[in-house]
Design a protein around this motif. Structure first.
Motif, short mmCIF file in Angstrom:
data_model
loop_
_atom_site.label_atom_id
_atom_site.label_comp_id
_atom_site.label_asym_id
_atom_site.label_seq_id
_atom_site.Cartn_x
_atom_site.Cartn_y
_atom_site.Cartn_z
N GLY A 167 66.76 37.70 -15.93
CA GLY A 167 65.48 36.89 -15.62
C GLY A 167 64.79 37.94 -14.58
O GLY A 167 63.43 37.93 -14.75
N GLN A 168 65.52 38.77 -13.90
CA GLN A 168 64.85 39.76 -12.89
C GLN A 168 63.92 40.71 -13.73
O GLN A 168 63.17 41.27 -13.02
N LYS A 169 64.37 41.30 -14.92
CA LYS A 169 63.55 42.09 -15.60
C LYS A 169 62.17 41.77 -15.70
O LYS A 169 61.28 42.49 -16.18
N THR A 170 61.90 40.41 -15.68
CA THR A 170 60.35 40.11 -16.02
C THR A 170 59.47 40.50 -14.93
O THR A 170 58.30 40.63 -15.35
N GLY A 171 60.02 41.13 -13.97
CA GLY A 171 59.49 41.51 -12.76
C GLY A 171 58.37 42.68 -13.29
O GLY A 171 57.18 42.95 -13.11
N ALA A 172 59.32 43.52 -14.19
CA ALA A 172 58.62 44.73 -14.65
C ALA A 172 57.58 44.33 -15.79
O ALA A 172 56.51 44.97 -15.87
#
Ligand code: F0G
Length: 361
Positions: A167-172
């Protein structure tokens, strides 16, 4: 449903995430956060180049944890979980509690007693989590929840859960889409080291898909009193005013080093004074209040610039991981503001409004 209605990062990026059409998505419409050009801040620091702030405080519970939690709770529900658990310095507990409420599962959170910002605690309480405050620090709490989740039907939702990283990789992804390419430098606070791991994964995936021309240098910053990776050893009694990153044994230690090494970046630390300076500077020059733990990224930018690490005309992105409203005690403690009290009388008020004083920023 409206086609143009933003419905959270799983719906936006489902092709890059481990979900199917049947996955019951638990979302609060997280993600899609502002990437704010910070020219005043860049000028104040003396950087000749572009500086952007990714304001993760605009997420529904006020921190980047929502990105990971929508995935972790969605997958937990898909797998039939009835309860979730985490250790937390505050933000993870707020996010777990909110997504758990939305999903209708029980939420247990272990927090270090006396070391979490009041806003975060109030969130976990309102969302209805079952809160256990231990006389110990985050690292000890994490060891315990790992043990508990191994031996009981409760899903662990700390960032050692791989769905959190997904989920957090979507920030990139959002940064690359906003800038049209990856930035040159990616500044990020490091606590348990899940987020630096997640961002690097996102950057690597979009680079492999040719959506960016390069990987950014990953510039991670621990607080000096909790700088286990920098010092190369577990810190038994981590201390910093940035309670969000008061962590002495980061779970994703190796992955953070991998991100640093593969990107020619750095993992360094910043002092509490440097954190406070950055915290105040962002608010006064850009109108952005992020919590002290988040300010470690901007403190890192300042430190890197002073050491000559930032090339001219380059682009830097600083992740502001959490909303400053979560920690009003720190804002009041460290701001230089003076609240001037007067009678409710026009003449008295006009005496206080002294226009001969110059605004200083
Ligand atoms: N910034 C904020 C505001 C945080 O809350 C955290 C971590 C970090 C940075 C560091 O991210 O752990 O992925 O390296 N907070 C966790 C919590 C530990 O429990 O809320 P990380």
């Amino acid at each position: 449903m409206e086609k143009n209605h933003y419905q959270g990062l799983i719906n936006k990026y489902r092709q890059y995430l481990p979900v199917t059409d049947k996955t019951p998505v638990i979302t609060l419409n997280e993600g899609n956060t502002p990437l704010i050009k910070a020219d005043n801040l860049a000028k104040k620091i003396g950087i000749k180049g572009n500086v952007y702030l990714k304001y993760e405080g605009a997420n529904p519970t006020g921190s980047f944890k929502d990105r990971g939690m929508t995935m972790a709770v969605t997958k937990a529900v898909e797998d039939g979980a009835k309860a979730i658990i985490c250790a937390s310095t505050g933000n993870t507990s707020a996010a777990a509690a909110a997504y758990g409420a939305k999903a209708g599962v029980r939420v247990f959170v272990l927090i270090p007693d006396g070391y979490i910002a009041l806003g975060k605690l109030s969130q976990a309480m309102m969302y209805g989590a079952e809160i256990i405050a231990i006389q110990g620090n985050f690292d000890e709490a994490l060891e315990m929840v790992i043990e508990i989740s191994k031996n009981s039907p409760i899903t662990l939702v700390n960032s050692v859960n791989p769905y959190r990283i997904e989920g957090q990789k979507t920030g990139a992804f959002e940064i690359i889409e906003a800038l049209g390419d990856a930035p040159d430098y990616h500044f990020i606070p490091v606590g348990n080291a899940g987020n630096i791991t997640a961002y690097f994964k996102g950057y690597e995936e979009f680079y492999a898909l040719k959506k960016s021309s390069h990987l950014p240098k990953m510039m991670g910053y621990e607080a000096q009193g909790a700088a286990a990776i920098v010092r190369g050893e577990r810190i038994l009694h981590p201390e910093t005013i940035a309670t969000a990153i008061r962590i002495g044994n980061p779970a994703s230690w190796k992955q953070a080093e991998r991100a640093r090494d593969l990107s020619n970046g750095t993992i360094d630390c910043v002092t509490d004074d440097e954190i406070i300076e950055a915290y105040k500077l962002m608010a006064s020059t850009e109108g952005i209040l992020a919590e002290p733990g988040s300010a470690a990224s901007v403190a890192g930018l300042i430190k890197a610039h002073k050491s000559g690490l930032i090339k001219e005309n380059s682009t830097s992105v600083c992740i502001l991981t959490g909303n400053g409203l979560k920690d009003p005690d720190s804002a009041i403690k460290y701001s230089n503001a003076e609240v001037k009290k007067t009678k409710a009388d026009l003449h008295e008020i006009l005496k206080v409004i002294d226009l001969s004083e110059k605004i200083s920023r």
